[in-house]
Design a protein around this motif. Structure first.
Motif, short mmCIF file in Angstrom:
data_model
loop_
_atom_site.label_atom_id
_atom_site.label_comp_id
_atom_site.label_asym_id
_atom_site.label_seq_id
_atom_site.Cartn_x
_atom_site.Cartn_y
_atom_site.Cartn_z
N MET A 21 0.86 -1.19 0.00
CA MET A 21 0.00 0.00 0.00
C MET A 21 0.89 1.24 0.00
O MET A 21 1.26 1.74 1.06
CB MET A 21 -0.88 -0.02 1.25
N ASP A 22 1.22 1.74 -1.17
CA ASP A 22 2.22 2.81 -1.26
C ASP A 22 1.62 4.08 -1.85
O ASP A 22 0.71 4.02 -2.68
CB ASP A 22 3.40 2.32 -2.11
N GLY A 23 2.16 5.22 -1.43
CA GLY A 23 1.78 6.50 -2.04
C GLY A 23 1.01 7.45 -1.13
O GLY A 23 0.53 8.49 -1.60
N ASN A 24 0.91 7.13 0.15
CA ASN A 24 0.19 8.02 1.07
C ASN A 24 0.83 9.41 1.14
O ASN A 24 0.16 10.43 1.13
CB ASN A 24 0.19 7.45 2.50
N GLY A 25 2.16 9.41 1.24
CA GLY A 25 2.89 10.68 1.37
C GLY A 25 2.68 11.56 0.15
O GLY A 25 2.36 12.75 0.26
N ARG A 26 2.82 10.96 -1.05
CA ARG A 26 2.66 11.73 -2.28
C ARG A 26 1.23 12.24 -2.44
O ARG A 26 0.99 13.34 -2.92
CB ARG A 26 3.07 10.89 -3.50
N ARG A 35 2.14 14.84 5.26
CA ARG A 35 2.16 13.40 4.93
C ARG A 35 1.24 12.60 5.85
O ARG A 35 0.67 11.59 5.47
CB ARG A 35 3.59 12.86 5.07
N HIS A 39 -1.62 9.33 5.39
CA HIS A 39 -1.75 8.06 6.09
C HIS A 39 -3.18 7.89 6.63
O HIS A 39 -3.73 6.79 6.61
CB HIS A 39 -0.73 7.96 7.24
N ALA A 65 1.68 -2.85 5.84
CA ALA A 65 1.29 -1.60 6.49
C ALA A 65 2.50 -0.80 6.97
O ALA A 65 2.47 0.42 7.01
CB ALA A 65 0.38 -1.90 7.67
N PHE A 66 3.57 -1.51 7.38
CA PHE A 66 4.74 -0.81 7.93
C PHE A 66 5.93 -1.75 7.83
O PHE A 66 5.89 -2.88 8.32
CB PHE A 66 4.46 -0.45 9.40
N ASN A 70 10.73 1.22 7.55
CA ASN A 70 9.95 2.42 7.85
C ASN A 70 10.24 2.98 9.24
O ASN A 70 9.92 4.14 9.53
CB ASN A 70 8.44 2.15 7.70
N ARG A 73 11.97 6.39 9.39
CA ARG A 73 11.31 7.67 9.06
C ARG A 73 11.33 8.60 10.28
O ARG A 73 11.58 8.16 11.40
CB ARG A 73 9.87 7.39 8.62
N GLU A 77 6.39 11.01 12.16
CA GLU A 77 5.61 10.19 11.23
C GLU A 77 5.40 8.78 11.78
O GLU A 77 4.30 8.23 11.70
CB GLU A 77 6.31 10.15 9.85
N LEU A 81 1.82 7.08 12.65
CA LEU A 81 1.41 5.79 12.08
C LEU A 81 1.02 4.80 13.18
O LEU A 81 0.01 4.11 13.07
CB LEU A 81 2.54 5.21 11.21
C1 IPE Z 1 2.93 4.01 2.23
O1 IPE Z 1 2.96 5.33 1.80
C2 IPE Z 1 2.69 3.90 3.70
C3 IPE Z 1 3.87 3.44 4.46
C4 IPE Z 1 5.00 3.10 3.94
C5 IPE Z 1 3.72 3.36 5.89
P1 IPE Z 1 4.27 6.21 1.84
O2 IPE Z 1 4.32 6.92 3.14
O3 IPE Z 1 5.46 5.38 1.53
O4 IPE Z 1 3.98 7.22 0.67
P2 IPE Z 1 5.04 7.80 -0.37
O5 IPE Z 1 5.69 6.64 -1.04
O6 IPE Z 1 6.01 8.63 0.41
O7 IPE Z 1 4.20 8.61 -1.31
#
Ligand code: IPE
Ligand code: IPE
Ligand code: MG
Length: 244
Positions: A21-26, A35, A39, A65-66, A70, A73, A77, A81
């Protein structure tokens, strides 16, 4: 010439779908949001994925999920999470339980705050007898660490004289992983356009079909799940043999 027996044309929904599940931050950054908001939205997409798999009759769903990485980070963050995981398990447990979902966790849970470990145990216990979707949440999970831990436990058995080195087979090794009780994934979906596994189910993905989607995780819906399954239906799984 005999046609290989082990090739398999796909007509049934995958037994096991695993999702990175990727791309929450973007998702959040594109909206000039923090960011952390990404999440929070991502948690909603988890409901979509679970509901979608239940409705489509997929028996096993695993969600990344993690990751072990991670933890690197920023503290803010990571803490956010952890708060979300806690909130999510608390809020969703009753519904998961009532919907026959059996909750399972993989990863180095000992690194998680004690209250999340306790909640994870409650979720395991309370859904243990359910016979519907098996939902595995990969939390603080890294495939390389999982493999090393399996190697160590087998080495201990050899050292204790309980196991002969030649008894270590692919089957025994698979059973020694965190995923010992669940089948290997048939389909791995990664959102956000990245095309890598990022230390997810490395051993188990040996013959998984990989589907990469551009959608950012918070925007993931049942339609994306169906698209991925359609893509999977179009694949020809040969398992090293010749297609029939
Ligand atoms: C996925 O989204 C969630 C986790 C890894 C916990 P990201 O936080 O990696 O989102 P991007 O890749 O920075 O957009
Ligand atoms: C993989 O995503 C981990 C999860 C989705 C939980 P990352 O965002 O951490 O992966 P990289 O860093 O882009 O490889
Ligand atoms: Mg990412």
């Amino acid at each position: 010439m005999e046609i290989a027996q082990s090739s398999q044309s796909i007509s049934e929904v995958p037994t096991h779908i695993a999702i990175i599940m990727d791309g929450n931050g973007r998702w959040a950054t594109r909206r000039s949001m923090s960011r952390l908001k990404g999440h929070e939205q991502g948690a909603k997409a988890v409901r979509e994925a679970v509901k979608g798999c239940r409705e489509l009759g997929v028996p096993y769903l695993t969600l990344f999920a993690f990751s072990s990485e991670n933890w690197n980070r920023p503290e803010e963050e990571v803490n956010h999470l952890m708060g979300l995981f806690k909130f999510f398990i608390k809020r969703e447990l009753k519904e998961l339980k009532n919907n026959g979902v059996r909750v399972n966790f993989i990863g180095n849970l000992k690194r998680l705050p004690q209250d999340i470990q306790d909640l994870a145990n409650v979720a395991l216990e309370e859904t243990r007898d359910n016979r519907g979707l098996v939902l595995t949440i990969a939390l603080s999970y890294g495939a390389q660490a999982e493999i090393i831990s399996a190697v160590q436990s087998l080495a201990e058995k050899v050292k204790a004289g309980e196991l002969q080195p030649e008894e270590i087979t692919e089957h025994l090794f698979s059973k020694s992983l965190d995923t010992g009780d669940i089948p290997d994934p048939d389909l791995i979906i990664r959102t956000s356009g990245e095309k890598r596994l990022s230390n997810f189910l490395l051993w188990q993905s040996a013959y998984a079909e990989l589907v990469f989607q551009d959608v950012l995780w918070p925007d993931f819906t049942k339609r994306h799940l169906e698209d991925a399954i359609d893509d999977y239906f179009g694949r020809n799984r040969r398992f090293g043999a010749i297609s029939g």
